[in-house]
Design an enzyme around this catalytic site. Structure first.
Site, PDB file in Angstrom:
ATOM      1  N   LYS A   1     -11.200 -17.711  14.078  1.00 26.64           N
ATOM      2  CA  LYS A   1      -9.813 -18.044  14.363  1.00 26.64           C
ATOM      3  C   LYS A   1      -9.114 -18.482  13.085  1.00 26.64           C
ATOM      4  O   LYS A   1      -9.688 -19.158  12.245  1.00 26.64           O
ATOM      5  CB  LYS A   1      -9.751 -19.159  15.413  1.00 26.64           C
ATOM      6  CG  LYS A   1     -10.272 -18.722  16.787  1.00 26.64           C
ATOM      7  CD  LYS A   1     -10.129 -19.816  17.807  1.00 26.64           C
ATOM      8  CE  LYS A   1     -10.577 -19.352  19.193  1.00 26.64           C
ATOM      9  NZ  LYS A   1     -10.459 -20.414  20.215  1.00 26.64           N
TER      10      LYS A   1
ATOM     11  N   TYR B   1     -21.731 -28.943  24.014  1.00 25.74           N
ATOM     12  CA  TYR B   1     -23.051 -28.353  24.211  1.00 25.74           C
ATOM     13  C   TYR B   1     -24.145 -29.406  24.267  1.00 25.74           C
ATOM     14  O   TYR B   1     -25.193 -29.185  24.859  1.00 25.74           O
ATOM     15  CB  TYR B   1     -23.337 -27.330  23.110  1.00 25.74           C
ATOM     16  CG  TYR B   1     -22.429 -26.137  23.175  1.00 25.74           C
ATOM     17  CD1 TYR B   1     -22.626 -25.138  24.117  1.00 25.74           C
ATOM     18  CD2 TYR B   1     -21.345 -26.020  22.312  1.00 25.74           C
ATOM     19  CE1 TYR B   1     -21.766 -24.046  24.196  1.00 25.74           C
ATOM     20  CE2 TYR B   1     -20.485 -24.934  22.382  1.00 25.74           C
ATOM     21  CZ  TYR B   1     -20.700 -23.959  23.321  1.00 25.74           C
ATOM     22  OH  TYR B   1     -19.851 -22.892  23.407  1.00 25.74           O
TER      23      TYR B   1
ATOM     24  N   ARG C   1     -22.784 -16.614  23.458  1.00 25.03           N
ATOM     25  CA  ARG C   1     -22.383 -17.658  22.507  1.00 25.03           C
ATOM     26  C   ARG C   1     -22.790 -19.042  23.028  1.00 25.03           C
ATOM     27  O   ARG C   1     -23.312 -19.867  22.280  1.00 25.03           O
ATOM     28  CB  ARG C   1     -20.866 -17.581  22.293  1.00 25.03           C
ATOM     29  CG  ARG C   1     -20.289 -18.605  21.323  1.00 25.03           C
ATOM     30  CD  ARG C   1     -18.835 -18.243  21.053  1.00 25.03           C
ATOM     31  NE  ARG C   1     -18.066 -19.314  20.435  1.00 25.03           N
ATOM     32  CZ  ARG C   1     -18.003 -19.539  19.129  1.00 25.03           C
ATOM     33  NH1 ARG C   1     -18.706 -18.794  18.300  1.00 25.03           N
ATOM     34  NH2 ARG C   1     -17.249 -20.511  18.644  1.00 25.03           N
TER      35      ARG C   1
ATOM     36  N   ARG D   1     -18.190 -14.800  18.531  1.00 22.00           N
ATOM     37  CA  ARG D   1     -17.314 -14.444  19.648  1.00 22.00           C
ATOM     38  C   ARG D   1     -17.280 -12.919  19.751  1.00 22.00           C
ATOM     39  O   ARG D   1     -17.454 -12.217  18.748  1.00 22.00           O
ATOM     40  CB  ARG D   1     -15.898 -14.963  19.403  1.00 22.00           C
ATOM     41  CG  ARG D   1     -15.798 -16.482  19.224  1.00 22.00           C
ATOM     42  CD  ARG D   1     -14.384 -16.868  18.841  1.00 22.00           C
ATOM     43  NE  ARG D   1     -14.227 -18.308  18.673  1.00 22.00           N
ATOM     44  CZ  ARG D   1     -14.390 -18.967  17.527  1.00 22.00           C
ATOM     45  NH1 ARG D   1     -14.715 -18.291  16.422  1.00 22.00           N
ATOM     46  NH2 ARG D   1     -14.238 -20.267  17.456  1.00 22.00           N
TER      47      ARG D   1
ATOM     48  N   HIS E   1     -16.489 -23.876  14.613  1.00 21.32           N
ATOM     49  CA  HIS E   1     -15.591 -24.847  15.212  1.00 21.32           C
ATOM     50  C   HIS E   1     -14.942 -25.695  14.129  1.00 21.32           C
ATOM     51  O   HIS E   1     -15.621 -26.173  13.218  1.00 21.32           O
ATOM     52  CB  HIS E   1     -16.353 -25.765  16.171  1.00 21.32           C
ATOM     53  CG  HIS E   1     -16.724 -25.108  17.461  1.00 21.32           C
ATOM     54  ND1 HIS E   1     -17.732 -25.581  18.280  1.00 21.32           N
ATOM     55  CD2 HIS E   1     -16.228 -24.010  18.087  1.00 21.32           C
ATOM     56  CE1 HIS E   1     -17.836 -24.805  19.339  1.00 21.32           C
ATOM     57  NE2 HIS E   1     -16.937 -23.846  19.246  1.00 21.32           N
TER      58      HIS E   1
ATOM     59  N   HIS F   1     -18.561 -14.757  26.826  1.00 21.79           N
ATOM     60  CA  HIS F   1     -18.927 -15.945  26.044  1.00 21.79           C
ATOM     61  C   HIS F   1     -20.336 -16.451  26.355  1.00 21.79           C
ATOM     62  O   HIS F   1     -20.810 -17.400  25.731  1.00 21.79           O
ATOM     63  CB  HIS F   1     -17.919 -17.068  26.317  1.00 21.79           C
ATOM     64  CG  HIS F   1     -17.089 -17.428  25.119  1.00 21.79           C
ATOM     65  ND1 HIS F   1     -16.561 -16.496  24.250  1.00 21.79           N
ATOM     66  CD2 HIS F   1     -16.706 -18.636  24.633  1.00 21.79           C
ATOM     67  CE1 HIS F   1     -15.876 -17.119  23.302  1.00 21.79           C
ATOM     68  NE2 HIS F   1     -15.953 -18.412  23.513  1.00 21.79           N
TER      69      HIS F   1
END
Length: 307
Positions: A180, A287, A255, A157, A278, A252
């Site tokens: 995150k 995806y 990515r 990111r 993730h 993004h």
């Protein structure tokens, strides 16, 4: 507990105990500020007075606003309110959760847009000089090329890339990213990105660093300060303009392109999940839908009896 005290306590909780990013905390602060002001306008001074009906009224009013807010914005706002009341119940500050019946609007499922491999190459070439072609004075160009090469090579990111320190590139073939929730992951770095990073570190960063105060941050601005997310976004936008790309390019985009090209090349979805950081493979599986759509397009245009 007053709405002000409750919101401040919750923001401290998600910042310190849950380790959410500054960007996420800022979004919660904005959303809960709206909720707090709405309660204040109705004379609510204690969150124990909030009822299921009151929260339903708040959600309904937000949905009727003009111009109509996006479903994703409404969902995030309602998620912030639910998080606040769940926290109060967990801390023993509220007996029941009045937000338990709140059903956020379902945002339409939108497939991420990915560039083609040729478009990615155009974008990277437009970002800055190749490592072997740089001239004195190309420090910013070398930085921009290294940044975009790294984003595409690792699927990082933009916020993760600008938070990198030089020590996170201790080995040229791997990179340590902080995602995150302050979760760390190690990702490989391809040879093109390695070369671009090497050129930036040896020929550009020392000069950029000399212009400002000492900082461990990997990517620096033209005056030597750490590169911000907004500046990184501008780097991508300017490279897209120079490359004359008609496709929409956002922070993004690289990515999305990283994940899509890996899956198209045969990578396992769980490997891509780990690389993207993730928490759930469900997030990564969007995806796979992109790849299926691409297959359908090829089939529709190539098979003589497809339509």
């Amino acid at each position: 507990m007053t709405p002000d005290r409750a919101v401040n306590a919750y923001l401290r909780h998600i910042t310190i105990e849950r380790g959410l990013s500054d960007h996420t905390v800022a979004a919660y602060r904005r959303d809960l500020g709206i909720y707090r002001e709405w309660l204040g306008a109705r004379g609510v001074t204690d969150l124990t007075d909030v009822t299921v009906e009151l929260i339903a009224e708040f959600a309904a009013e937000r949905a009727r606003e003009q111009p109509a807010p996006a479903a994703s914005s409404l969902a995030r706002l309602q998620s912030s309110v639910r998080g606040l009341h769940r926290f109060l119940v967990q801390e023993g500050l509220q007996e029941g959760d009045p937000s338990r019946a709140l059903q956020p609007p379902r945002a339409p499922r939108r497939l991420p847009k990915a560039l083609t491999i040729a478009q990615v190459e155009q974008l990277l070439d437009a970002a800055g000089p190749a490592p072997g072609a740089a001239q004195p004075g190309d420090e910013v160009g070398l930085r921009d090329r290294a940044l975009l090469e790294l984003l595409y090579a690792t699927g990082a990111r933009v916020s993760e890339a600008v938070q990198l320190d030089v020590d996170d590139v201790a080995h040229p073939a791997v990179l340590r990213l902080r995602g995150k929730g302050a979760k760390e992951r190690i990702v490989p770095v391809g040879s093109y990105a390695q070369a671009a990073l090497g050129a930036y570190l040896t020929r550009a960063r020392p000069e950029l660093s000399r212009r400002g105060r000492a900082t461990p941050r990997l990517f620096l601005g033209a005056r030597g300060a750490p590169l911000s997310r907004q500046s990184a976004w501008l780097v991508i936008q300017q490279a897209a303009e120079r490359a004359k790309l008609t496709a929409h390019v956002s922070p993004h985009t690289l990515r999305h392109s990283f994940a899509t090209h890996l899956l198209q090349g045969g990578a396992d979805v769980r490997v891509v999940q780990e690389l993207l950081g993730h928490a759930s493979v469900t997030t990564t599986q969007i995806y796979t839908h992109v790849s299926v759509e691409a297959l359908r397009d090829v089939y529709a245009t190539s098979h003589p009896r497809a339509r």
